[in-house]
Scaffold this motif. Structure first.
Motif, PDB file in Angstrom:
ATOM      1  N   LYS A 140      38.189  75.011 -19.059  1.00 12.53           N
ATOM      2  CA  LYS A 140      39.263  75.151 -18.069  1.00 12.53           C
ATOM      3  C   LYS A 140      38.742  75.783 -16.783  1.00 12.53           C
ATOM      4  CE  LYS A 140      43.575  75.577 -20.749  1.00 12.53           C
ATOM      5  NZ  LYS A 140      43.180  75.244 -22.117  1.00 12.53           N
ATOM      6  N   ALA A 141      37.912  76.807 -16.927  1.00 13.11           N
ATOM      7  CA  ALA A 141      37.380  77.498 -15.752  1.00 13.11           C
ATOM      8  C   ALA A 141      36.513  76.564 -14.920  1.00 13.11           C
ATOM      9  CB  ALA A 141      36.588  78.727 -16.184  1.00 13.11           C
ATOM     10  N   GLN A 142      35.733  75.699 -15.584  1.00  8.89           N
ATOM     11  CA  GLN A 142      34.913  74.740 -14.855  1.00  8.89           C
ATOM     12  C   GLN A 142      35.782  73.785 -14.037  1.00  8.89           C
ATOM     13  OE1 GLN A 142      32.709  72.935 -18.041  1.00  8.89           O
ATOM     14  NE2 GLN A 142      31.197  74.596 -18.168  1.00  8.89           N
ATOM     15  N   PHE A 143      36.835  73.286 -14.650  1.00 12.47           N
ATOM     16  CA  PHE A 143      37.739  72.382 -13.946  1.00 12.47           C
ATOM     17  C   PHE A 143      38.442  73.092 -12.784  1.00 12.47           C
ATOM     18  CE2 PHE A 143      38.573  69.310 -17.750  1.00 12.47           C
ATOM     19  CZ  PHE A 143      37.275  68.829 -17.616  1.00 12.47           C
ATOM     20  N   ALA A 200      42.248  71.261 -22.257  1.00 14.64           N
ATOM     21  CA  ALA A 200      41.465  71.549 -21.055  1.00 14.64           C
ATOM     22  C   ALA A 200      42.318  71.455 -19.804  1.00 14.64           C
ATOM     23  CB  ALA A 200      40.270  70.606 -20.960  1.00 14.64           C
ATOM     24  N   GLY A 201      43.585  71.859 -19.940  1.00 17.20           N
ATOM     25  CA  GLY A 201      44.480  71.883 -18.792  1.00 17.20           C
ATOM     26  C   GLY A 201      45.411  70.694 -18.694  1.00 17.20           C
ATOM     27  N   GLY A 202      45.344  69.790 -19.661  1.00 17.06           N
ATOM     28  CA  GLY A 202      46.152  68.576 -19.593  1.00 17.06           C
ATOM     29  C   GLY A 202      47.645  68.824 -19.597  1.00 17.06           C
ATOM     30  N   PHE A 236      47.392  78.320 -18.052  1.00 18.81           N
ATOM     31  CA  PHE A 236      46.204  77.896 -18.787  1.00 18.81           C
ATOM     32  C   PHE A 236      45.979  78.769 -20.020  1.00 18.81           C
ATOM     33  CE2 PHE A 236      44.276  76.088 -14.667  1.00 18.81           C
ATOM     34  CZ  PHE A 236      44.697  74.808 -14.993  1.00 18.81           C
ATOM     35  N   THR A 237      46.229  80.069 -19.890  1.00 20.69           N
ATOM     36  CA  THR A 237      46.062  80.977 -21.031  1.00 20.69           C
ATOM     37  C   THR A 237      47.062  80.643 -22.134  1.00 20.69           C
ATOM     38  OG1 THR A 237      45.273  82.742 -19.579  1.00 20.69           O
ATOM     39  CG2 THR A 237      46.081  83.395 -21.748  1.00 20.69           C
ATOM     40  N   ILE A 238      48.293  80.356 -21.739  1.00 14.68           N
ATOM     41  CA  ILE A 238      49.315  79.963 -22.722  1.00 14.68           C
ATOM     42  C   ILE A 238      48.896  78.688 -23.441  1.00 14.68           C
ATOM     43  CG2 ILE A 238      51.687  79.094 -22.934  1.00 14.68           C
ATOM     44  CD1 ILE A 238      52.417  81.035 -20.622  1.00 14.68           C
ATOM     45  N   GLU A 239      48.445  77.689 -22.672  1.00 12.21           N
ATOM     46  CA  GLU A 239      47.988  76.438 -23.273  1.00 12.21           C
ATOM     47  C   GLU A 239      46.851  76.684 -24.257  1.00 12.21           C
ATOM     48  OE1 GLU A 239      47.221  72.628 -20.847  1.00 12.21           O
ATOM     49  OE2 GLU A 239      45.199  73.294 -21.424  1.00 12.21           O
TER      50      GLU A 239
END
Length: 707
Positions: free
Chosen positions: A88-91, A146-148, A270-273
């Motif tokens: 996620k951080a990379q994206f 991954a953020g989807g 993102f953390t929740i996901e």
């Protein structure tokens, strides 16, 4: 894994190309490569005007690495969280680079591939009907990790993201994905991707994601928006009704991550996901579903058929429901079909089945009128056996009667091609016995289709005692041509699927005989995860079929036959004129062919004081099918574990969350020894049919699994 090419215009082209695999996936090598790539983009940002992701594979990106996703256990939650957070951080660094980033899709982008594309500012795809984008994770017991979930909600709004993308794992063709908003633009060919990407980068030097613009609002609002707040409570209720309380946690987690994430900033979302993803990836159900729907399914579809003769003309004997449907799927696959019945009128009625399906497909824009007309032109109704002259493949689909099947093959065997493949669509009659009706018994094989044939993906290929290896390969080639999944089994009365599903339906009827209320039986089968309540299923199959099968089996077994507690109930309903839905009455009442409610007369079976634990009701159905499958494996009817798992799910509706009949045993609490202990408990309470088979006991003692 990621090749770097910077052009004179400052645009960096990043080519995804895993050297070890046929498709790009989120392997550890990819994660390392992306980390290096993003770090370099940030370091050289001043010399970069834009970024384009392309693929050297046929597809753009195939998604997560399922080899790694099926391994984390409950004690690896922290590591799984950290891994997902890294991706996620990379994206996030990519989309906040301060330079326009474009995903150029030459092929499909599924799962993690679509998540990468959504982290780009613009997505261009080839206008190819084979290209698909979507998030199939829910079908594997997962959510896009991954953020989807977060990005689709912010891009499309909660309702559209949930219903059109996330909850059902839908795959969208290129045009539909563009119309929905997942893809920004389409180009005619792969050669047009890079020029279009460069043009967009030059026109949008300050590109940023909508959610990073001050004042951004999620389309349709957040859960606190009055209009949405009144609508959202229906989602969990609908989900519960759709899942019937079966143990499928992924849709619930997707819904929770989407709704909760829409109420906070993107980084918190993102953390929740992540948390909801980790709960799934470290759980057992995702492992079961990944095993069945990826690894076992691929194993079933990967059989090498070698060099087999091409298929030209197919003859289908019998234009009833099954024959008509088989003719349709053959024509849909581009094959010419002769649909033969005793009269031309009956054959034309069979053609009507295809005409209805084509009309429906045209009406729903799934088929053009021209394509529909062409499909129907491939089916030729006939009543003269001579119409099958020269046919390469014959598929018999007449009534389940040995003499009748022998008769229809005798009529055509001398007319078809000298080496024609001779197939019977029987669901229970031994193939070796049916082959006695033809001269070329080595060319005779069972092809057991499942109803409705146009939608059911499985075909059971049955090898008779004299069926040759070449015939099996040719049968597999037919199944592959029809775009269906084959399993291969050896001959036995009922083969694998019919034999095992019979234990399931019989167990439900035995519960009724014990005094369990019919609604409780239906609830138990639904909550166990079966796609249809069991008594409802029996009505669809008709009660006369299991009665006929039982009588034939009893005659064949002689003194070795053991009656089942379900027998008397089935006989009673048939004697009462309730043979099932086709007869207008069964376990349910019907009005004008439509099911209304359970027959009140079933209450006569209720016995006051009967208290069978609800968990026992569910597990009796799951266990009895698993135990019968072990017997099939031990007797050599089944020849592989993947065939057992895939066949049980795709063919007879064994709950998908289990991973199939044999994976259910593997994953049972305590493994095979735990299953043995529970089976013995059920045997003590409900009968010897639950006694653990020899093969199970031996594998449990050796600490083995079914693999």
């Amino acid at each position: 894994m990621i090749r770097w090419d910077r052009e004179d215009d400052g645009i960096v082209v990043l080519t995804l190309d895993d050297p070890d695999r046929a498709a790009n996936t989120m392997t550890a090598a990819y994660v390392r490569g992306m980390e290096e790539t993003v770090t370099r983009l940030e370091a050289e940002r001043e010399q970069i005007t834009g970024v384009v992701f392309v693929s050297a594979k046929k597809s753009f990106f195939a998604g997560g690495d399922l080899d790694s996703l099926r391994t984390p256990g409950p004690d690896q939650g922290a590591a799984s969280f950290a891994q997902a957070a890294t991706v996620k951080a990379q994206f996030r660094r990519l989309e906040t680079l301060g330079r326009p980033v474009v995903a150029a899709l030459n092929g499909s982008a599924l799962g993690g591939g679509l998540e990468l594309a959504l982290a780009c500012h613009h997505r261009i795809a080839v206008d190819d009907p084979r290209l698909e984008v979507g998030f199939p994770e829910v079908t594997l017991g997962l959510l896009p990790g991954a953020g989807g979930v977060v990005r689709t909600v912010r891009m499309l709004g909660l309702v559209t993201a949930l219903t059109q993308v996330l909850l059902r794992g839908r795959r969208h063709r290129a045009t539909a994905a563009r119309d929905l908003g997942l893809i920004s633009a389409l180009v005619p060919s792969a050669d047009d991707l890079l020029p279009a990407a460069r043009e967009w980068i030059r026109a949008n030097p300050g590109a940023t994601q909508p959610w990073d613009v001050k004042g951004f609002k999620i389309p349709g609002g957040t859960p606190s928006t009055p209009a949405l707040a009144t609508m959202l409570p229906a989602f969990p209720a609908n989900l519960r009704r759709e899942l019937k309380n079966a143990p499928y946690p992924a849709p619930r987690n997707i819904l929770a991550a989407a709704v909760e994430g829409a109420q906070v900033d993107i980084d918190t979302a993102f953390t929740i996901e992540n948390r909801y993803f980790v709960e799934l990836v470290t759980g057992q159900i995702s492992k079961n579903m990944i095993q069945a729907f990826f690894f076992d399914l691929n194993a079933a579809n990967a059989r090498d058929v070698g060099d087999v003769p091409p298929i030209g003309k197919v003859g289908v004997l019998g234009a009833g429901m099954m024959g008509a449907a088989i003719a349709y799927v053959c024509a849909r696959a581009g094959l010419d079909v002769v649909l033969k019945d005793v009269s031309l009128e009956a054959a034309h009625r069979g053609l009507g089945y295809s005409q209805r399906l084509v009309a429906e497909a045209v009406q729903r824009n799934r088929l053009t009128e021209a394509a529909g007309t062409e499909l129907l032109s491939r089916i030729s109704p006939a009543d003269d056996p001579a119409a099958l002259s020269g046919a390469d493949v014959v598929i018999e689909a007449v009534f389940e009667d040995t003499a009748l099947k022998h008769k229809v093959f005798a009529e055509v065997e001398e007319l078809v091609a000298p080496d024609a493949l001779l197939c019977s669509n029987t669901s229970t009659l031994p193939i070796t016995m049916l082959a006695e009706g033809v001269r070329r018994q080595a060319d005779f094989v069972g092809l057991h289709f499942f109803s409705p044939v146009d939608r059911m993906p499985l075909v059971e290929v049955i090898r008779g005692a004299r069926t040759s290896d070449e015939t099996v390969r040719r049968a597999l080639a037919v199944v592959r041509r029809l775009r269906k999944t084959p399993i291969v089994v050896n001959d036995s009365r009922g083969f694998f699927t019919s034999r095992v599903i019979g234990t399931f339906t019989n167990e439900a009827v035995a519960m009724l005989a014990e005094g369990v209320p019919a609604p409780s039986i239906e609830q138990a089968s639904s909550q166990a995860g079966y796609p249809a309540p069991v008594l409802q299923l029996m009505d669809e199959l008709t009660l006369t079929l299991p009665q006929k099968i039982r009588r034939e089996s009893a005659a064949a077994a002689g003194d070795a036959w053991t009656p089942h507690p379900a027998d008397a109930v089935i006989d009673h309903l048939i004697d009462a004129g309730r043979p099932g839905r086709s007869g207008g009455a069964g376990f349910y009442d019907y009005e004008n062919g439509k099911r209304t409610h359970l027959w009140p007369g079933l209450a006569s079976y209720a016995k006051p004081g009967v208290t069978i634990p609800f968990e026992d009701l569910k597990e009796r159905m799951l266990f009895i099918e698993a135990i019968e499958s072990i017997k099939c494996l031990d007797e050599g009817v089944l020849t592989s574990v993947p065939d057992a798992n895939v066949g049980s799910i795709l063919g007879i509706g064994y709950p998908g969350w289990t991973g199939g009949v044999l994976q259910f045993i593997n994953q049972y609490q305590g493994g095979l020894p735990g299953f043995v202990t529970r089976a013995r408990e059920l045997a003590e309470r409900y009968g010897d049919r639950f006694t653990p088979p020899r093969l199970l006991l031996e594998k449990a003692e050796r600490g083995e699994r079914f693999a």
